[in-house]
Design a protein around this motif. Structure first.
Motif, PDB file in Angstrom:
ATOM      1  N   ASP A   1      14.685   1.140  10.948  1.00 31.61           N
ATOM      2  CA  ASP A   1      13.518   0.532  11.540  1.00 31.61           C
ATOM      3  C   ASP A   1      12.874   1.523  12.536  1.00 31.61           C
ATOM      4  O   ASP A   1      13.556   2.421  13.081  1.00 31.61           O
TER       5      ASP A   1
ATOM      6  N   TYR B   1      -8.670   0.485   6.568  1.00 30.26           N
ATOM      7  CA  TYR B   1      -8.828  -0.396   5.449  1.00 30.26           C
ATOM      8  C   TYR B   1      -9.832  -1.488   5.410  1.00 30.26           C
ATOM      9  O   TYR B   1      -9.437  -2.348   6.461  1.00 30.26           O
ATOM     10  N   PHE B   2     -10.330  -1.851   4.541  1.00 29.28           N
ATOM     11  CA  PHE B   2     -11.258  -3.086   4.324  1.00 29.28           C
ATOM     12  C   PHE B   2     -10.227  -4.010   3.617  1.00 29.28           C
ATOM     13  O   PHE B   2      -9.056  -4.197   4.227  1.00 29.28           O
TER      14      PHE B   2
ATOM     15  N   ILE C   1       0.860  -1.253   0.036  1.00 33.14           N
ATOM     16  CA  ILE C   1       0.026   0.053   0.104  1.00 33.14           C
ATOM     17  C   ILE C   1       0.971   1.310  -0.089  1.00 33.14           C
ATOM     18  O   ILE C   1       0.754   2.260  -0.668  1.00 33.14           O
TER      19      ILE C   1
ATOM     20  N   SER D   1      -7.149  -0.996  10.603  1.00 35.09           N
ATOM     21  CA  SER D   1      -7.496  -2.231   9.622  1.00 35.09           C
ATOM     22  C   SER D   1      -8.997  -2.260  10.220  1.00 35.09           C
ATOM     23  O   SER D   1      -9.378  -2.261  11.350  1.00 35.09           O
TER      24      SER D   1
ATOM     25  N   VAL E   1       6.970  -4.687  17.045  1.00 42.87           N
ATOM     26  CA  VAL E   1       7.099  -3.931  15.816  1.00 42.87           C
ATOM     27  C   VAL E   1       6.108  -2.959  15.734  1.00 42.87           C
ATOM     28  O   VAL E   1       6.118  -1.589  15.622  1.00 42.87           O
TER      29      VAL E   1
ATOM     30  N   PHE F   1       2.737   3.443   7.576  1.00 38.57           N
ATOM     31  CA  PHE F   1       2.201   1.894   7.113  1.00 38.57           C
ATOM     32  C   PHE F   1       3.214   1.009   7.684  1.00 38.57           C
ATOM     33  O   PHE F   1       2.473  -0.165   7.636  1.00 38.57           O
TER      34      PHE F   1
ATOM     35  N   ARG G   1      11.540   1.041  15.044  1.00 36.05           N
ATOM     36  CA  ARG G   1      11.783   0.823  16.516  1.00 36.05           C
ATOM     37  C   ARG G   1      13.123   1.622  16.952  1.00 36.05           C
ATOM     38  O   ARG G   1      13.464   1.554  18.045  1.00 36.05           O
TER      39      ARG G   1
ATOM     40  N   GLY H   1       4.831  -2.056   9.552  1.00 33.23           N
ATOM     41  CA  GLY H   1       4.402  -2.973  10.693  1.00 33.23           C
ATOM     42  C   GLY H   1       4.174  -4.260  10.011  1.00 33.23           C
ATOM     43  O   GLY H   1       4.364  -4.645   8.766  1.00 33.23           O
TER      44      GLY H   1
ATOM     45  N   LYS I   1      -3.661  -3.094  16.315  1.00 31.68           N
ATOM     46  CA  LYS I   1      -4.162  -1.902  15.888  1.00 31.68           C
ATOM     47  C   LYS I   1      -4.918  -0.981  16.703  1.00 31.68           C
ATOM     48  O   LYS I   1      -4.934   0.140  16.822  1.00 31.68           O
TER      49      LYS I   1
ATOM     50  N   PRO J   1      -7.678  -4.456   0.646  1.00 28.76           N
ATOM     51  CA  PRO J   1      -6.735  -3.777  -0.257  1.00 28.76           C
ATOM     52  C   PRO J   1      -6.352  -4.779  -0.943  1.00 28.76           C
ATOM     53  O   PRO J   1      -5.817  -5.858  -0.883  1.00 28.76           O
TER      54      PRO J   1
ATOM     55  N   PHE K   1      12.799  -2.933   4.811  1.00 25.24           N
ATOM     56  CA  PHE K   1      12.727  -4.106   3.724  1.00 25.24           C
ATOM     57  C   PHE K   1      12.528  -5.620   4.372  1.00 25.24           C
ATOM     58  O   PHE K   1      12.747  -6.213   3.693  1.00 25.24           O
TER      59      PHE K   1
HETATM   60  P1  NAD Z   1       3.502  -4.608   3.489  1.00 24.52           P
HETATM   61  O1  NAD Z   1       4.089  -5.598   4.430  1.00 24.52           O
HETATM   62  O2  NAD Z   1       3.487  -4.483   2.172  1.00 24.52           O
HETATM   63  O3  NAD Z   1       4.271  -3.245   3.875  1.00 24.52           O
HETATM   64  C1  NAD Z   1       4.713  -2.808   5.141  1.00 24.52           C
HETATM   65  C2  NAD Z   1       6.082  -2.190   5.237  1.00 24.52           C
HETATM   66  O4  NAD Z   1       6.647  -1.936   6.312  1.00 24.52           O
HETATM   67  C3  NAD Z   1       6.766  -3.332   4.302  1.00 24.52           C
HETATM   68  O5  NAD Z   1       7.497  -2.552   3.287  1.00 24.52           O
HETATM   69  C4  NAD Z   1       7.817  -3.635   5.410  1.00 24.52           C
HETATM   70  O6  NAD Z   1       9.081  -3.926   5.111  1.00 24.52           O
HETATM   71  C5  NAD Z   1       7.865  -2.399   6.403  1.00 24.52           C
HETATM   72  N1  NAD Z   1       8.160  -2.509   7.694  1.00 24.52           N
HETATM   73  C6  NAD Z   1       7.950  -3.745   8.312  1.00 24.52           C
HETATM   74  N2  NAD Z   1       8.410  -3.517   9.545  1.00 24.52           N
HETATM   75  C7  NAD Z   1       9.121  -2.515   9.566  1.00 24.52           C
HETATM   76  C8  NAD Z   1       9.980  -1.719  10.733  1.00 24.52           C
HETATM   77  N3  NAD Z   1      10.059  -2.476  11.797  1.00 24.52           N
HETATM   78  N4  NAD Z   1      10.534  -0.621  10.281  1.00 24.52           N
HETATM   79  C9  NAD Z   1      10.489  -0.105   9.158  1.00 24.52           C
HETATM   80  N5  NAD Z   1       9.848  -0.777   8.006  1.00 24.52           N
HETATM   81  C10 NAD Z   1       9.115  -1.983   8.478  1.00 24.52           C
HETATM   82  O7  NAD Z   1       2.139  -4.237   4.020  1.00 24.52           O
HETATM   83  P2  NAD Z   1       0.931  -3.603   3.399  1.00 24.52           P
HETATM   84  O8  NAD Z   1      -0.242  -4.440   2.842  1.00 24.52           O
HETATM   85  O9  NAD Z   1       1.531  -2.402   2.495  1.00 24.52           O
HETATM   86  O10 NAD Z   1       0.111  -2.953   4.503  1.00 24.52           O
HETATM   87  C11 NAD Z   1       0.706  -1.560   4.979  1.00 24.52           C
HETATM   88  C12 NAD Z   1      -0.079  -1.093   6.362  1.00 24.52           C
HETATM   89  O11 NAD Z   1      -1.541  -1.351   6.005  1.00 24.52           O
HETATM   90  C13 NAD Z   1       0.198  -1.921   7.648  1.00 24.52           C
HETATM   91  O12 NAD Z   1       0.399  -1.280   8.797  1.00 24.52           O
HETATM   92  C14 NAD Z   1      -0.947  -3.144   7.699  1.00 24.52           C
HETATM   93  O13 NAD Z   1      -1.237  -3.481   8.880  1.00 24.52           O
HETATM   94  C15 NAD Z   1      -2.191  -2.018   7.146  1.00 24.52           C
HETATM   95  N6  NAD Z   1      -2.914  -2.982   6.617  1.00 24.52           N
HETATM   96  C16 NAD Z   1      -2.977  -3.667   5.392  1.00 24.52           C
HETATM   97  C17 NAD Z   1      -4.131  -4.395   4.882  1.00 24.52           C
HETATM   98  C18 NAD Z   1      -3.897  -5.481   3.778  1.00 24.52           C
HETATM   99  O14 NAD Z   1      -4.615  -6.058   3.486  1.00 24.52           O
HETATM  100  N7  NAD Z   1      -2.622  -5.288   2.765  1.00 24.52           N
HETATM  101  C19 NAD Z   1      -5.323  -4.207   5.432  1.00 24.52           C
HETATM  102  C20 NAD Z   1      -5.695  -3.313   6.410  1.00 24.52           C
HETATM  103  C21 NAD Z   1      -4.335  -2.478   7.133  1.00 24.52           C
END
Ligand code: NAD
Ligand code: WQD
Length: 345
Positions: A63, A183-184, A13, A131, A106, A87, A65, A89, A159, A186, A34
């Motif tokens: 990171d 988000y529902f 996203i 979410s 995290v 984003f 954190r 997590g 969350k 995605p 990454f």
């Molecule tokens: P994703 O895993 O593709 O993206 C998350 C990004 O965060 C990744 O690039 C990852 O490398 C990075 N990351 C993880 N831990 C990290 C850390 N400690 N420090 C720095 N970077 C870190 O996930 P996504 O689908 O793009 O989701 C993005 C956000 O949206 C998340 O918070 C997720 O919980 C939330 N979300 C996702 C969905 C879904 O279905 N995809 C639905 C609702 C909410």
């Protein structure tokens, strides 16, 4: 133009949202470790957005954190960071049941460290990726922002905890502008087919799995339950095209920046539910491939139906989804064909 910090900007996203925000004229600094993505997504975002020089999209490996990593990013911005889109997590429900502490560390620990960094650097505007998972098994559908928050897995509880932590902060200290975007489901990809979702290993989610079956990487899809109390017995979800979702972030940022400091919560969905069988049929239409499936047992923790009431977002943000289920399938298929192994190639 305002500079934004995008945590997790290389992810699914995040990368699509980076593209929309660059096109809207924002300068971006991405912080990503990454752990679930590749810098290749951002290289493609830069290419697609045709940004003239690297200054508009800076990428830091680090990171959320780490106080040091965050300070490095905030100090890199000459005129300061105006807002954060958060984003970063962990996001897999099943994994959160196996490793709940990693999720608290995290997601909650990272958000706490990020918030402290924002305070130190005088930034008080944040859009947070929440979410629909925090509604658990909803009592009523469609789900409004006032529906009960009752998460049924550790991921959802993190969350809910982050929302509480952030809104608590806003009560303790004036001046915070916060949007929780719930988000529902995605799905989809950018219409160029150049960026999309790149799951590692066996996909947990429906769309990547269906795409891999359609292209022949897997021989069939297992449908989790054919005995749900729905029109065809398969579970219903509110799928949202990732580009519509990305546009929702731009709208939320604009609202936060132009209104009084406040905490806002929005459901981001289409308001329209589709069953698993309807998704399979639409995907077959768009890909011209067959998607063999078998109906199996229900997956633990699934619910029959999850559909957003998106009217509050429409009213306040002037935002609503524009892309249909068929467009979601078409763009997922384009992405699957152009990058069958995601960014790994
Ligand atoms: P994703 O895993 O593709 O993206 C998350 C990004 O965060 C990744 O690039 C990852 O490398 C990075 N990351 C993880 N831990 C990290 C850390 N400690 N420090 C720095 N970077 C870190 O996930 P996504 O689908 O793009 O989701 C993005 C956000 O949206 C998340 O918070 C997720 O919980 C939330 N979300 C996702 C969905 C879904 O279905 N995809 C639905 C609702 C909410
Ligand atoms: C969709 C439908 C499955 C795979 C998840 C998270 C949620 C949010 C979005 C982060 C369901 C069915 C799936 C398969 C199937 N993420 N299915 N066979 O579970 O609605 O939501 O992603 O916040 O928290 O839980 O999405 O794509 O996994 O499933 O039949 O191989 O497809 O049972 O009905 P879900 P999903």
């Amino acid at each position: 133009m305002a500079q934004l910090l995008i945590t997790g900007g290389a992810g699914f996203i995040g990368s699509h949202t980076c593209l929309i925000l660059l096109e809207a004229g924002y300068d971006l600094v991405v912080l990503d470790n990454f752990s679930n993505s590749s810098s290749e997504s951002l290289r493609r975002v830069a290419e697609l957005s045709k940004i003239g020089h690297e200054d508009r999209l800076k990428v830091f490996e680090g990171d959320i954190r780490s106080r040091e990593d965050l300070d490095r990013v905030f100090f890199s911005a000459r005129d300061g960071i105006h807002a954060v889109v958060h984003f970063a997590g962990l996001k897999a429900v099943g994994e959160s049941l196996l490793f709940p502490l990693a999720y608290w560390d995290v997601n909650v620990g990272g958000s706490r460290t990020l918030l402290a960094a924002m305070r130190r650097h005088g930034c008080r505007t944040i859009v947070f990726s929440s979410s629909a998972t925090l509604y658990g098994d909803p009592r009523e559908v469609p789900i409004t922002e006032k529906s009960k928050v009752q998460p049924i897995n550790p991921y959802g509880r993190t969350k809910a905890a982050i929302e509480k932590m952030l809104s608590g902060y806003a009560k303790a200290e004036a001046g915070w502008r916060i949007a929780f975007l719930r988000y529902f489901n995605p799905v989809g990809a950018h219409q160029s087919g150049q960026i999309g979702e790149s799951p590692s290993g066996i996909p947990n989610n429906l769309f990547p799995f269906v795409s891999q079956v359609a292209i022949g990487l897997r021989d069939h899809l297992q449908v989790f339950g054919g005995d749900w109390p729905t029109k065809d017995g398969t579970a219903i979800r509110d799928y949202i095209h990732v580009m519509d979702l990305a546009e929702g972030h731009r709208a939320a940022l604009e609202l936060l920046q132009h209104e009084e400091p406040q905490v806002l919560t929005f459901n981001l969905g289409s308001g329209q539910g589709y069953s698993v069988i309807e998704v399979i049929k639409a995907f077959e239409q768009e890909s011209g491939r067959s998607v063999p499936y078998v109906i199996g047992a229900r997956r633990k923790g699934d619910v029959a139906c999850s559909v957003a009431d998106p009217s509050y977002a429409a009213k306040c943000l002037g935002w609503r989804t524009k892309r249909s289920l068929n467009e979601m399938c078409r763009d997922s298929w384009l992405w699957q064909q152009s990058s069958p192994q995601g960014y790994l190639e």
